[in-house]
Design an enzyme around this catalytic site. Structure first.
Site, PDB file in Angstrom:
ATOM      1  N   GLY A 265       0.982  -1.329  -0.075  1.00 49.54           N
ATOM      2  CA  GLY A 265      -0.162  -0.237   0.060  1.00 49.54           C
ATOM      3  C   GLY A 265       1.094   1.329  -0.016  1.00 49.54           C
ATOM      4  O   GLY A 265       0.688   2.035  -0.850  1.00 49.54           O
TER       5      GLY A 265
ATOM      6  N   TYR B 193      10.415   2.193  -7.196  1.00 51.36           N
ATOM      7  CA  TYR B 193      11.271   1.754  -8.326  1.00 51.36           C
ATOM      8  C   TYR B 193      12.124   0.523  -7.726  1.00 51.36           C
ATOM      9  O   TYR B 193      12.061   0.081  -6.608  1.00 51.36           O
ATOM     10  CB  TYR B 193      12.473   2.889  -8.388  1.00 51.36           C
TER      11      TYR B 193
ATOM     12  N   ASN C 150       8.506   8.361  -1.378  1.00 46.66           N
ATOM     13  CA  ASN C 150       8.802   7.212  -0.743  1.00 46.66           C
ATOM     14  C   ASN C 150       9.981   7.061   0.041  1.00 46.66           C
ATOM     15  O   ASN C 150      10.241   6.067   0.952  1.00 46.66           O
ATOM     16  CB  ASN C 150       8.959   5.977  -1.663  1.00 46.66           C
ATOM     17  N   TYR C 151      10.889   8.239  -0.038  1.00 50.50           N
ATOM     18  CA  TYR C 151      12.122   8.183   1.067  1.00 50.50           C
ATOM     19  C   TYR C 151      11.683   9.554   1.844  1.00 50.50           C
ATOM     20  O   TYR C 151      12.524  10.440   1.601  1.00 50.50           O
ATOM     21  CB  TYR C 151      13.475   8.379   0.345  1.00 50.50           C
TER      22      TYR C 151
END
Length: 529
Positions: A176, A184, A471-472
């Site tokens: 999710g 990636y 996402n980082y």
């Protein structure tokens, strides 16, 4: 209803539902609200701080122990829904009782935003929503948000050796959150990001409506594919395209120290990696090591190739002969085995992909990570300065990773999804510093080092804005206030780093689908005012 009736109902709830006993009125009201929906099912999905299993449930998927300390704010309640109606009720009861809702699938948020809040909050933990359905004939899959990548990969591999999904190598990451931010992996230069291969989703909005792509509309469908988790609603499941891979792929890792010409090789790689055919994933990692009692920098060149060894050697001899790739450097395997190889668990059986509690060797128990994008090659003199920084005492646990872009990534427009870092990027750099419990007294030193190093890298990376990857997560680049609220000007500081010009469209969509900003956290998309 008369006051006596209110008293009688409250007494009944406290007798029949002892978990409602609390000094926190918001909590009592929230639990009472849930009980009105759940009835006898409540004990199966509710964990309050008085529950014997509370701590184990809270900590079950926390991947960064920076956010699991005695002073870390804890949720008033954790809800682990078993059915869709449980999620709808949790949204409604959190809204009506003024509680912040955090949504957790795998617990890998780098700043803990899926399970930590500075205001009273509830965690909606999707661990029970983990089904995976593979359709080999049509090359598609439905995967629920609470599944981890390893569970998804395992189901693919059971059914086909020549199908895969273009996602990451850390198998305990929750689907999710991963798909919400881009995603990636080894196939990014062949097939793009994970979000580039999503074709439908099941979504619950702030009003509890269950929507799919057609009913949610293309704007919202665009936003949830890379706009970051926790801003728009709850994605229950995703329909994705599976991609074709050969039955045999080839991997290699060649390690060089500075004394073995590593500086020249990594400098040259910058002009090679992004120009390689899309069938190759190319990465370079760097860290300080000791060799024969002396410090040096170890540079590892790693690749994944959609084909066999001989074809890879021919290609690399033509494109990067200086690396000196030979047959003995290469290993042929299946795609699923390559996930183990790059996840540094190649000595395990494939069943390890189903182990949600497995602690990846890629990350230390405590860590801080940052990410940059590079548009122009770093000069050799720049690398000499980088090495000097990695030699510093507080960099003893630091590492850098370069991931080549180009290929399919250069073909997809910036506006195709919220993830904008496409054509023009040679590679991205991930910086990590980690430590274990024995070194926790030095944690602030390590945090200070990576922040200073990030500042030092400014001349070498993207500018106006300096790109970042949602996402980082990195709260150093800016946050909303602790209530998840902010001004457009303040949000733009971090928002444009993550999303560039797509940020304004995300705000427009957020305002339309969640106008009162219920789904919010320290880096959620704000509403326009």
């Amino acid at each position: 209803m008369k006051a006596s009736q209110y008293f009688s109902m409250s007494l009944f709830l406290l007798i029949s539902c002892p978990w409602l006993i609390s000094a926190n009125p918001h909590l009592n009201n929230f639990l009472g609200c849930l009980d009105s929906f759940y009835s006898n099912d409540i004990s199966k999905v509710i964990y309050t701080q008085s529950n014997a299993s509370y701590s184990s449930v809270v900590n079950a998927t926390i991947q960064n122990l920076r956010f699991s300390t005695p002073t870390t704010p804890k949720p008033l309640v954790i809800v682990t829904p078993l059915q869709t109606s449980h999620i709808q009720a949790t949204i409604r009861c959190s809204r009506t009782n003024g509680l912040n809702l955090r949504i957790r699938s795998g617990g890998h948020d780098f700043e803990g935003l899926s399970y930590v809040s500075q205001v009273p909050f509830v965690v909606l933990d999707l661990t029970n929503f983990r089904s995976v359905k593979i359709d080999v004939k049509n090359k598609v899959a439905w995967v629920q948000s609470g599944a981890i990548l390893g569970e998804f990969y395992s189901e693919i591999a059971k059914r086909s050796r020549t199908l895969a999904f273009p996602a990451g190598i850390c198998h305990t990451v929750g689907v999710g959150g991963y798909l919400s931010g881009g995603g990636y992996g080894l196939l990014l230069r062949k097939y793009g990001l994970a979000v580039d291969n999503i074709i439908d989703a099941v979504f619950i909005d702030v009003n509890g409506r269950i929507l799919k792509r057609k009913s949610m509309g293309e704007d919202l469908f665009w936003a949830i594919r890379g706009g970051g988790g926790g801003s728009f609603g709850v994605v229950l499941s995703w329909k994705v395209k599976l991609v074709s891979v050969p039955s045999t792929v080839t991997v290699f890792t060649i390690r060089k120290t500075l004394e073995e010409n590593a500086t020249n090789l990594v400098h040259q790689w910058q002009s090679v990696g992004h120009k390689l055919p899309g069938d190759i994933f190319s990465a370079v990692t760097m860290r300080k090591v000791n060799r024969n009692g002396k410090p040096t920098i170890l540079v590892a060149f790693s690749s994944f190739f959609l084909g066999e060894t001989n074809a890879l050697i021919t290609l690399m001899k033509a494109r990067f002969p200086e690396l000196g790739l030979k047959k003995e450097h290469c290993t042929e395997m299946s795609w699923i085995e390559s996930i183990l190889y790059f996840g540094q668990i190649q000595n395990k059986s494939i069943d390890v992909l189903l182990d949600r509690s497995y602690k990846s060797p890629l990350n230390a128990p405590w860590f801080k990570t940052k990410l940059d994008y590079v548009k122009n090659p770093i000069p050799k003199a720049g690398f000499e300065k980088i090495w000097s920084k990695l030699y510093e005492e507080d960099a003893e646990t630091a590492a850098m990773a370069f991931i080549a872009y180009g290929g399919k990534m250069a073909e997809i427009p910036e506006s195709a999804t919220p993830f904008p870092h496409r054509d023009g990027n040679l590679y991205h750099i991930a910086y990590t510093v980690g430590w274990d419990g024995e070194e926790n007294t030095k944690s602030q030193r390590y945090m200070n080092w990576i922040r200073k190093f990030y500042s030092f890298m400014t001349p070498f990376v993207s500018k106006s804005p300096r790109g970042a990857y949602v996402n980082y997560r990195d709260d150093d680049i800016g946050t909303n206030n602790k209530k998840g609220e902010t001004s457009y000007a303040k949000a733009s500081v971090w928002g444009r780093k993550y999303f560039k010009n797509n940020f304004d469209k995300l705000i427009y969509i957020k305002t339309k689908v969640d106008p009162h900003n219920f789904f919010k956290h320290e880096q959620s998309i704000p509403v326009s005012v």
